[in-house]
Design a protein around this motif. Structure first.
Motif, PDB file in Angstrom:
ATOM      1  N   TYR A 152       0.821  -1.212   0.000  1.00 27.07           N
ATOM      2  CA  TYR A 152       0.000   0.000   0.000  1.00 27.07           C
ATOM      3  C   TYR A 152       0.854   1.261   0.000  1.00 27.07           C
ATOM      4  O   TYR A 152       0.410   2.324   0.406  1.00 27.07           O
ATOM      5  N   ASP A 168      -3.806   6.826   3.464  1.00 26.79           N
ATOM      6  CA  ASP A 168      -5.041   7.532   3.820  1.00 26.79           C
ATOM      7  C   ASP A 168      -4.770   8.638   4.833  1.00 26.79           C
ATOM      8  O   ASP A 168      -5.701   9.182   5.431  1.00 26.79           O
ATOM      9  N   GLN A 187      -4.587   6.936  -6.852  1.00 28.28           N
ATOM     10  CA  GLN A 187      -5.951   6.633  -6.399  1.00 28.28           C
ATOM     11  C   GLN A 187      -6.135   5.132  -6.282  1.00 28.28           C
ATOM     12  O   GLN A 187      -6.831   4.641  -5.394  1.00 28.28           O
ATOM     13  N   LYS A 234      -4.744   4.192  -2.973  1.00 25.62           N
ATOM     14  CA  LYS A 234      -5.641   4.628  -1.888  1.00 25.62           C
ATOM     15  C   LYS A 234      -6.891   3.741  -1.813  1.00 25.62           C
ATOM     16  O   LYS A 234      -7.315   3.343  -0.721  1.00 25.62           O
ATOM     17  N   ASP A 235      -7.429   3.419  -2.965  1.00 25.67           N
ATOM     18  CA  ASP A 235      -8.635   2.565  -2.975  1.00 25.67           C
ATOM     19  C   ASP A 235      -8.310   1.189  -2.424  1.00 25.67           C
ATOM     20  O   ASP A 235      -9.097   0.595  -1.668  1.00 25.67           O
ATOM     21  N   LYS A 288      -8.105   1.337   1.309  1.00 24.35           N
ATOM     22  CA  LYS A 288      -9.432   1.464   1.936  1.00 24.35           C
ATOM     23  C   LYS A 288     -10.139   0.118   1.961  1.00 24.35           C
ATOM     24  O   LYS A 288     -10.723  -0.283   2.969  1.00 24.35           O
ATOM     25  N   LYS A 291      -8.547  -1.909   4.711  1.00 24.96           N
ATOM     26  CA  LYS A 291      -8.932  -1.527   6.063  1.00 24.96           C
ATOM     27  C   LYS A 291     -10.395  -1.884   6.351  1.00 24.96           C
ATOM     28  O   LYS A 291     -10.727  -2.316   7.465  1.00 24.96           O
ATOM     29  N   ASP A 292     -11.220  -1.692   5.336  1.00 21.59           N
ATOM     30  CA  ASP A 292     -12.625  -2.059   5.542  1.00 21.59           C
ATOM     31  C   ASP A 292     -12.751  -3.540   5.844  1.00 21.59           C
ATOM     32  O   ASP A 292     -13.578  -3.965   6.647  1.00 21.59           O
ATOM     33  N   ASN A 335     -12.225  -1.944  10.588  1.00 22.86           N
ATOM     34  CA  ASN A 335     -11.682  -0.857  11.391  1.00 22.86           C
ATOM     35  C   ASN A 335     -11.020  -1.351  12.681  1.00 22.86           C
ATOM     36  O   ASN A 335     -11.016  -0.677  13.708  1.00 22.86           O
ATOM     37  N   SER A 392     -11.196   5.096  14.023  1.00 21.48           N
ATOM     38  CA  SER A 392     -10.886   4.440  12.754  1.00 21.48           C
ATOM     39  C   SER A 392      -9.407   4.550  12.404  1.00 21.48           C
ATOM     40  O   SER A 392      -9.027   4.662  11.249  1.00 21.48           O
ATOM     41  N   TYR A 447      -0.359  -1.769   9.145  1.00 25.11           N
ATOM     42  CA  TYR A 447      -0.800  -0.591   9.896  1.00 25.11           C
ATOM     43  C   TYR A 447       0.408   0.067  10.544  1.00 25.11           C
ATOM     44  O   TYR A 447       1.416  -0.591  10.820  1.00 25.11           O
TER      45      TYR A 447
END
Lengths: 88, 519
Positions: A18, A48, A68, A71-72, A75, A78-79, A83, B403, B482
């Motif tokens: 990422y 992000d 992008q 970034k997508d 996301k 992470k989704d 979270n 978050s 992370y």
């Protein structure tokens, strides 16, 4: 004999799927231009995160690699982790 | 009308013979006197009178030729294919014991036998000595008794062979201008370029010169004296057109005071310094061999105290090819550096002893330190053996509450430090929450601001239990990809909850140390 202290962006590394960015900020103490000591301070940036206050060089790297698509992808990743509301 | 006076002999008033028919006279000589029709003289022997040139010398007897006491006899002849023959008839009994032969001098040192024949025994019928006269007959020959001294006189002939005591044959052709007459060692003379036989000139025959001078030749080939040099100098060529001069001994540019062999160049052009057998060493490195197996030896490269000395490895003469590899000492920096691959510096030993590999920046490194700008492979050369990073530094922990985002409603006095060894990050957080000005947010509480993003997929996510947060023991988990971790209330793997951000209140303090892998 003049002692000076300055901070430098010592290293900017792009790592991982990422395109996380590792930033090393060096604090350099010099005497008459000759380096006496160098200390490192680190932080890392994910695609992000806000980079508004980052060094211009760091911004340039981030903007270059954080497409992008990246970034997508982050996301989505992470989704998928919900979270981090549950352990992984 | 002409008249001819015919006489056989002309004598002076004292009766001495002036010219005789039998001597051939000085006029015509004919017919040809072949060996069978020789001009014949009758020889008798009688006591000498004062008319004899050697009266009172040697034998008391003398030869009488045609009754004349030992005359000088003119003989003639030239063509070697047509010699004129003169026969001395010794049939008369008075010749007994007196063989007439020919000699180079009156003392009969050397006999002459060319063209000379004898027959019979003197004093007996048929005895004679005959000589064939041609161009090779000496101009003077002494006819003498082979047994007694001074009995005869000599002949006279016009001949290119002269008798000066030795028989010398004059050249039969002229030589070139400047040539000299030389002999073949047997009396035959000829014209030849002047030369001096080997060892023929002695120092005594040379003109005196100047002390120490030697003789050379100028551009015209004329002898010139080379001036005396200084002691120890050697004669050095000045090239064509100039005589040599004395100059310092040895090769120009090389000074030597050695009193023993210092440099050896063998037949394969291998050079040894203080080594006489450079070719005996490994061929991969015996072009120049320094030292021997006795004692210590070495090579010193001397430079100005603020300049560099180098040992260079080239495969060409220009550009980087002239120093593809190089070992260099920088005197102004007191540092030794090693260069490879187009002369690029790859290793350096600093003046304080720090060793730099792959970098020229010593930073905080000092005596005994090793700075490696790259990996260190331990126990093997595979990627798995590589330790490629070591770093100590600080980071600023942040309060994560929504978050994963960084909370902004608090003051933070927390500090973080890390040690990164290879891909492993050892982090310590000393959490010191300041004041939370508004609600701490929702979802969960965590710590962010990691110095490196985690990459823990391969080994799973590290859990740290019994973290002493103010609301009680908690588990701290760092998830893959992370740069922050989350606190969970600890029960078991199937029973967990996030810790509410509100669990961390203003002025809360705790310590946490964790290890994770980064990319």
């Amino acid at each position: 004999m003049a002692l000076t202290k300055e901070t430098q962006i010592g290293k900017i590394e792009v790592v991982g799927k990422y395109k996380s960015v590792h930033v090393r900020t060096d604090t350099v103490v010099m005497e008459d231009g000759e380096e006496l000591s160098r200390k490192y301070h680190r932080h890392s940036l994910m695609a992000d995160q806000d980079i508004e206050n980052e060094h211009v060089d760091v911004k340039a790297v981030c903007n270059a690699v954080w497409t992008q698509e990246v970034k997508d992808a982050l996301k989505v990743f992470k989704d998928s982790k919900n979270n981090l509301s549950t352990p992984i | 009308m002409s008249s001819i006076l015919k006489v056989d002999t002309i004598q002076d008033q004292n009766g001495n013979l002036i010219i005789s028919k039998d001597s051939g006279g000085s006029g015509f000589l004919s017919p040809y006197a072949s060996s069978s029709a020789a001009i014949t003289y009758t020889v008798t022997v009688a006591s000498k009178t004062t008319a004899h040139p050697y009266y009172g010398v040697g034998s008391s007897n003398g030869y009488f030729i045609n009754g004349i006491e030992s005359p000088i006899i003119e003989i003639k002849g030239n063509d070697t294919s047509k010699p004129y023959h003169y026969k001395f008839d010794q049939s008369d009994s008075s010749n007994s014991g007196h063989p007439l032969l020919f000699y180079n001098n009156v003392g009969k040192t050397t006999g002459f036998s060319t063209g000379v024949t004898t027959n019979g025994t003197p004093g007996q019928a048929g005895a004679y000595t005959m000589i064939a006269v041609d161009s090779q007959t000496p101009n003077i020959l002494y006819y003498q008794c082979s047994s007694h001294a001074n009995m005869g006189n000599h002949t006279f002939a016009t001949s290119p062979v002269v008798n000066t005591g030795v028989f010398l044959t004059l050249p039969t052709a002229d030589g070139s201008s400047g040539q000299v007459v030389t002999t073949n060692g047997s009396g035959v003379l000829s014209f030849a370029n002047g030369s001096v036989p080997d060892d023929a000139i002695t120092l005594a025959k040379m003109a005196p010169g100047t002390d120490g001078n030697i003789i050379s030749y100028d551009a015209s080939g004329n002898p010139v004296a080379v001036a005396t040099g200084s002691a120890g100098q050697v004669l050095t060529s000045a090239g064509a057109g100039a005589p040599p001069t004395f100059a310092a001994a040895g090769v120009a540019g090389i000074s030597s005071s050695a009193n023993a062999t210092a440099i050896t160049i063998d037949s394969d052009e291998k050079v040894g310094i203080l080594n006489t057998t450079p070719g005996s060493f490994a061929s991969s490195g015996n072009d120049l061999v320094v030292g021997s197996t006795t004692g210590s030896h070495g090579i010193t490269i001397v430079t100005q105290d603020n300049d560099t000395g180098s040992l260079q490895f080239a495969d060409g003469t220009s550009g980087n090819a002239a120093y593809q590899g190089r070992i260099r000492y920088n005197h102004s920096e007191s540092a030794m550096s090693f260069h490879v691959n187009n002369g690029s510096e790859k290793m350096r030993i600093e003046s304080d002893g720090a060793v730099l590999v792959g970098t020229t920046t010593d930073g905080d490194a000092g005596a005994g330190d090793l700075v490696v700008n790259g990996g260190v492979f331990l126990g093997g050369s595979a990627a798995a053996n590589e330790l490629d990073d070591y770093e100590v530094g600080t980071f600023t922990p942040t309060f994560v509450n929504q978050s994963g985002g960084e909370a902004s409603n608090y003051t933070n006095n927390s500090t973080g430090s890390y040690i990164k060894i290879g891909k492993m990050v050892y982090a310590n957080v000393s959490w010191n929450m300041g004041t939370i000005s508004t609600g701490p947010g929702s979802l969960y509480a965590g710590i962010g601001g990691f110095p490196f993003v985690s990459d823990v997929s391969a080994g799973g996510c590290p859990w740290y239990t019994n973290i002493d947060v103010p609301d009680g023991p908690a588990t701290f988990q760092i998830s893959n990809n992370y740069n922050y971790g989350i606190f969970y209330s600890q029960r078991d793997n199937n029973n967990y909850n996030t810790i509410s951000p509100g669990a961390i209140a203003s002025n809360d303090n705790f310590q946490i140390t964790f290890v994770y892998k980064t990319d």
